[in-house]
Design a protein around this motif. Sequence first.
Motif, PDB file in Angstrom:
ATOM      1  N   LEU A   8      -5.044  71.130  48.174  1.00  0.00           N
ATOM      2  CA  LEU A   8      -6.263  70.652  48.816  1.00  0.00           C
ATOM      3  C   LEU A   8      -7.325  70.283  47.786  1.00  0.00           C
ATOM      4  N   GLY A   9      -7.398  71.058  46.717  1.00  0.00           N
ATOM      5  CA  GLY A   9      -8.350  70.744  45.647  1.00  0.00           C
ATOM      6  C   GLY A   9      -8.028  69.419  44.986  1.00  0.00           C
ATOM      7  N   GLN A  10      -6.746  69.165  44.752  1.00  0.00           N
ATOM      8  CA  GLN A  10      -6.341  67.894  44.150  1.00  0.00           C
ATOM      9  C   GLN A  10      -6.614  66.735  45.095  1.00  0.00           C
ATOM     10  N   LEU A  11      -6.349  66.927  46.363  1.00  0.00           N
ATOM     11  CA  LEU A  11      -6.594  65.881  47.349  1.00  0.00           C
ATOM     12  C   LEU A  11      -8.085  65.586  47.465  1.00  0.00           C
ATOM     13  N   ALA A  12      -8.889  66.614  47.487  1.00  0.00           N
ATOM     14  CA  ALA A  12     -10.337  66.415  47.575  1.00  0.00           C
ATOM     15  C   ALA A  12     -10.858  65.721  46.330  1.00  0.00           C
ATOM     16  N   GLY A  13     -10.250  66.019  45.172  1.00  0.00           N
ATOM     17  CA  GLY A  13     -10.661  65.379  43.923  1.00  0.00           C
ATOM     18  C   GLY A  13     -10.453  63.877  43.939  1.00  0.00           C
ATOM     19  N   ARG A  14      -9.447  63.441  44.645  1.00  0.00           N
ATOM     20  CA  ARG A  14      -9.194  61.995  44.728  1.00  0.00           C
ATOM     21  C   ARG A  14     -10.272  61.268  45.520  1.00  0.00           C
ATOM     22  N   PHE A  15     -10.846  61.936  46.493  1.00  0.00           N
ATOM     23  CA  PHE A  15     -11.826  61.291  47.355  1.00  0.00           C
ATOM     24  C   PHE A  15     -13.263  61.579  46.946  1.00  0.00           C
ATOM     25  N   ARG A  16     -13.432  62.496  46.023  1.00  0.00           N
ATOM     26  CA  ARG A  16     -14.775  62.833  45.554  1.00  0.00           C
ATOM     27  C   ARG A  16     -15.323  61.687  44.731  1.00  0.00           C
ATOM     28  N   ARG A  17     -16.590  61.399  44.907  1.00  0.00           N
ATOM     29  CA  ARG A  17     -17.221  60.325  44.140  1.00  0.00           C
ATOM     30  C   ARG A  17     -17.344  60.735  42.686  1.00  0.00           C
ATOM     31  N   GLN A  18     -17.049  59.789  41.830  1.00  0.00           N
ATOM     32  CA  GLN A  18     -17.196  60.037  40.411  1.00  0.00           C
ATOM     33  C   GLN A  18     -18.666  59.942  40.053  1.00  0.00           C
ATOM     34  N   PRO A  19     -19.140  60.806  39.167  1.00  0.00           N
ATOM     35  CA  PRO A  19     -20.556  60.748  38.802  1.00  0.00           C
ATOM     36  C   PRO A  19     -20.879  59.435  38.096  1.00  0.00           C
ATOM     37  N   VAL A  20     -21.985  58.853  38.488  1.00  0.00           N
ATOM     38  CA  VAL A  20     -22.419  57.595  37.896  1.00  0.00           C
ATOM     39  C   VAL A  20     -23.288  57.922  36.688  1.00  0.00           C
ATOM     40  N   THR A  21     -22.900  57.391  35.541  1.00  0.00           N
ATOM     41  CA  THR A  21     -23.694  57.633  34.352  1.00  0.00           C
ATOM     42  C   THR A  21     -24.807  56.590  34.279  1.00  0.00           C
ATOM     43  N   VAL A  22     -25.991  57.071  34.053  1.00  0.00           N
ATOM     44  CA  VAL A  22     -27.142  56.191  33.940  1.00  0.00           C
ATOM     45  C   VAL A  22     -27.441  56.011  32.462  1.00  0.00           C
ATOM     46  N   ALA A  23     -27.457  54.772  32.035  1.00  0.00           N
ATOM     47  CA  ALA A  23     -27.690  54.470  30.626  1.00  0.00           C
ATOM     48  C   ALA A  23     -29.149  54.685  30.269  1.00  0.00           C
ATOM     49  N   ASP A  24     -29.367  55.121  29.047  1.00  0.00           N
ATOM     50  CA  ASP A  24     -30.720  55.271  28.536  1.00  0.00           C
ATOM     51  C   ASP A  24     -31.352  53.884  28.437  1.00  0.00           C
ATOM     52  N   PRO A  25     -32.508  53.658  29.031  1.00  0.00           N
ATOM     53  CA  PRO A  25     -33.110  52.316  29.011  1.00  0.00           C
ATOM     54  C   PRO A  25     -33.421  51.827  27.601  1.00  0.00           C
ATOM     55  N   PHE A  26     -33.697  52.743  26.675  1.00  0.00           N
ATOM     56  CA  PHE A  26     -33.982  52.321  25.309  1.00  0.00           C
ATOM     57  C   PHE A  26     -32.713  51.855  24.593  1.00  0.00           C
ATOM     58  N   ASP A  27     -31.567  52.481  24.905  1.00  0.00           N
ATOM     59  CA  ASP A  27     -30.294  51.993  24.363  1.00  0.00           C
ATOM     60  C   ASP A  27     -29.979  50.602  24.901  1.00  0.00           C
ATOM     61  N   THR A  28     -30.243  50.414  26.188  1.00  0.00           N
ATOM     62  CA  THR A  28     -30.018  49.105  26.805  1.00  0.00           C
ATOM     63  C   THR A  28     -30.911  48.046  26.166  1.00  0.00           C
ATOM     64  N   LEU A  29     -32.163  48.368  25.984  1.00  0.00           N
ATOM     65  CA  LEU A  29     -33.095  47.429  25.370  1.00  0.00           C
ATOM     66  C   LEU A  29     -32.691  47.106  23.925  1.00  0.00           C
ATOM     67  N   ARG A  30     -32.259  48.123  23.190  1.00  0.00           N
ATOM     68  CA  ARG A  30     -31.823  47.904  21.809  1.00  0.00           C
ATOM     69  C   ARG A  30     -30.625  46.955  21.763  1.00  0.00           C
ATOM     70  N   LEU A  31     -29.674  47.176  22.650  1.00  0.00           N
ATOM     71  CA  LEU A  31     -28.502  46.296  22.689  1.00  0.00           C
ATOM     72  C   LEU A  31     -28.879  44.875  23.095  1.00  0.00           C
ATOM     73  N   GLN A  32     -29.735  44.737  24.079  1.00  0.00           N
ATOM     74  CA  GLN A  32     -30.147  43.409  24.512  1.00  0.00           C
ATOM     75  C   GLN A  32     -30.881  42.672  23.397  1.00  0.00           C
ATOM     76  N   THR A  33     -31.706  43.379  22.656  1.00  0.00           N
ATOM     77  CA  THR A  33     -32.428  42.762  21.544  1.00  0.00           C
ATOM     78  C   THR A  33     -31.469  42.298  20.465  1.00  0.00           C
ATOM     79  N   ARG A  34     -30.505  43.140  20.120  1.00  0.00           N
ATOM     80  CA  ARG A  34     -29.517  42.775  19.087  1.00  0.00           C
ATOM     81  C   ARG A  34     -28.645  41.609  19.559  1.00  0.00           C
ATOM     82  N   LEU A  35     -28.237  41.625  20.827  1.00  0.00           N
ATOM     83  CA  LEU A  35     -27.438  40.516  21.356  1.00  0.00           C
ATOM     84  C   LEU A  35     -28.214  39.211  21.294  1.00  0.00           C
ATOM     85  N   GLY A  36     -29.490  39.254  21.649  1.00  0.00           N
ATOM     86  CA  GLY A  36     -30.329  38.055  21.587  1.00  0.00           C
ATOM     87  C   GLY A  36     -30.464  37.537  20.172  1.00  0.00           C
TER      88      GLY A  36
END
Length: 104
Positions: A8-36
Amino acid sequence: MQRLRTSLGQLAGRFRRQPVTVADPFDTLRLQTRLGYLATEIRRVENAPRIYARAHRLMAIEAAYDALLDEACRLAGVPEVDGLDGEDKRWSEEQELAARGWTW
């Protein structure tokens, strides 16, 4: 009873939502600046009438740009696409990032 709990634990694990990782906005901004910056540099090298070792510079800048695109895709949660390389992969990653609201 233990086998039932484990199953039952394995079955529930399949249907459990995976945690969504939220990116650090400063990392995102740094990458966008470098890409530009690298996108601008690619255009500058491509459009320069005379530049020493143009092909070598262009390959180096594009390799750095592709590496940053890969990092940005990991940060944005873009699934890795198999079977693509070069400009096709670059175009696909740029489209996926743009669809997620990334600009550079």
